[in-house]
Design an enzyme around this catalytic site. Structure first.
Site, PDB file in Angstrom:
ATOM      1  N   THR A  27     -40.614 -72.075  59.155  1.00 38.83           N
ATOM      2  CA  THR A  27     -40.504 -70.878  58.322  1.00 38.83           C
ATOM      3  C   THR A  27     -39.045 -70.778  57.871  1.00 38.83           C
ATOM      4  O   THR A  27     -38.182 -71.510  58.364  1.00 38.83           O
ATOM      5  CB  THR A  27     -40.868 -69.609  59.116  1.00 38.83           C
ATOM      6  OG1 THR A  27     -39.915 -69.426  60.169  1.00 38.83           O
ATOM      7  CG2 THR A  27     -42.267 -69.701  59.718  1.00 38.83           C
ATOM      8  N   ILE A  82     -35.145 -73.127  67.174  1.00 39.85           N
ATOM      9  CA  ILE A  82     -34.191 -72.251  66.489  1.00 39.85           C
ATOM     10  C   ILE A  82     -33.590 -72.983  65.294  1.00 39.85           C
ATOM     11  O   ILE A  82     -32.991 -74.053  65.435  1.00 39.85           O
ATOM     12  CB  ILE A  82     -33.080 -71.791  67.456  1.00 39.85           C
ATOM     13  CG1 ILE A  82     -33.702 -71.098  68.671  1.00 39.85           C
ATOM     14  CG2 ILE A  82     -32.100 -70.853  66.746  1.00 39.85           C
ATOM     15  CD1 ILE A  82     -32.775 -71.022  69.872  1.00 39.85           C
ATOM     16  N   LYS A  83     -33.792 -72.385  64.120  1.00 43.05           N
ATOM     17  CA  LYS A  83     -33.339 -73.029  62.886  1.00 43.05           C
ATOM     18  C   LYS A  83     -31.956 -72.503  62.526  1.00 43.05           C
ATOM     19  O   LYS A  83     -31.733 -71.280  62.468  1.00 43.05           O
ATOM     20  CB  LYS A  83     -34.340 -72.708  61.779  1.00 43.05           C
ATOM     21  CG  LYS A  83     -34.447 -73.731  60.696  1.00 43.05           C
ATOM     22  CD  LYS A  83     -35.638 -73.392  59.824  1.00 43.05           C
ATOM     23  CE  LYS A  83     -35.784 -74.312  58.664  1.00 43.05           C
ATOM     24  NZ  LYS A  83     -36.816 -73.836  57.734  1.00 43.05           N
ATOM     25  N   LEU A  84     -31.045 -73.446  62.279  1.00 44.01           N
ATOM     26  CA  LEU A  84     -29.634 -73.087  62.099  1.00 44.01           C
ATOM     27  C   LEU A  84     -29.095 -73.685  60.801  1.00 44.01           C
ATOM     28  O   LEU A  84     -29.478 -74.803  60.429  1.00 44.01           O
ATOM     29  CB  LEU A  84     -28.819 -73.665  63.270  1.00 44.01           C
ATOM     30  CG  LEU A  84     -29.253 -73.182  64.649  1.00 44.01           C
ATOM     31  CD1 LEU A  84     -28.872 -74.204  65.707  1.00 44.01           C
ATOM     32  CD2 LEU A  84     -28.629 -71.824  64.945  1.00 44.01           C
TER      33      LEU A  84
END
Ligand code: E4P
Length: 217
Positions: A27, A82-84
């Site tokens: 997402t 966790i998207k960074l």
């Protein structure tokens, strides 16, 4: 090759998961906006449907705040990734979160050097954006090819997650190059099955079968 779906639409995720096609979900803030849902609630629901990693993106840009948001996101479910962002602060957070045992996805990658940095920061996934490079008259697949070679040269374990996929040909090319994962919009994922000769052949078989007057079950 793993298939992720790039959406926060619960109906699409359920449908693809029921088909047995899904290895994960990605997402981003734009997809959360499109869903019209609260980020925590919708992400929790997605994580309960899909077994594989579900990428949820932080929206902070400075290290301390990124870490605070990551702490909230990581508590949503065990399969959270966790998207960074691919910035110095994002990479610093990637290193810290990876060391703590979290799955990480470094996003908005547009160059091989950026991908090299993400691998050195220990990212679980690197997300090169193929379609957005094509949009500005670069060849997005060249980037996938370069990253594959660099990661193989040094044995980096970071998985190449080909993102911003727009066409079924993008999926095929990413697979030929050896991307580990593709994240694909639902309609494009379903379009992979289509071939006019399959439809034509099935139509003929069914027509002939009905003429036999037989049934199997
Ligand atoms: C990847 O994780 C992103 O969510 C996505 O692939 C971006 O795709 P777009 O360029 O079509 O918005």
């Amino acid at each position: 090759m793993k298939f992720f779906v790039d959406t926060a639409d619960i109906k699409d995720i359920k449908e693809l998961n029921d088909l047995g096609l899904l290895d994960g979900v990605t997402t981003n803030p734009s997809l959360i906006l499109k869903s019209g849902r609260n980020i925590i609630e919708v992400t929790k629901e997605i994580c309960s449907i899909v077994e594989g990693p579900v990428s949820s993106e932080v929206t902070a840009t400075e290290y301390e705040q990124i870490m605070k948001e990551a702490a909230v996101i990581s508590k949503i479910a065990d399969n959270i990734c966790i998207k960074l962002p691919l910035t110095l602060d994002g990479l610093k957070a990637c290193k810290a979160l990876t060391s703590e045992g979290h799955k990480t996805n470094v996003t908005l990658c547009f160059s091989a050097n950026q991908a090299l940095l993400a691998a050195k920061a220990g990212a679980t996934f690197i997300s090169p954006f193929v379609g957005r490079l094509d949009d500005i008259a670069f060849d997005g697949m060249d980037l996938i090819r370069e990253i594959r070679q660099i990661y193989d040269n040094y044995g980096f374990e970071t998985e190449i997650l080909a993102a911003s996929i727009r066409t079924v040909n993008h999926v095929k090319e990413a697979a030929l190059i050896g991307a580990d994962v593709v994240t694909v919009p639902p309609a494009t994922l379903k379009a992979l099955v289509k071939h006019p000769l399959t439809d034509k052949g099935l139509e003929q078989f069914l027509a002939d079968w009905s003429k036999t007057g037989q049934t199997i079950a």
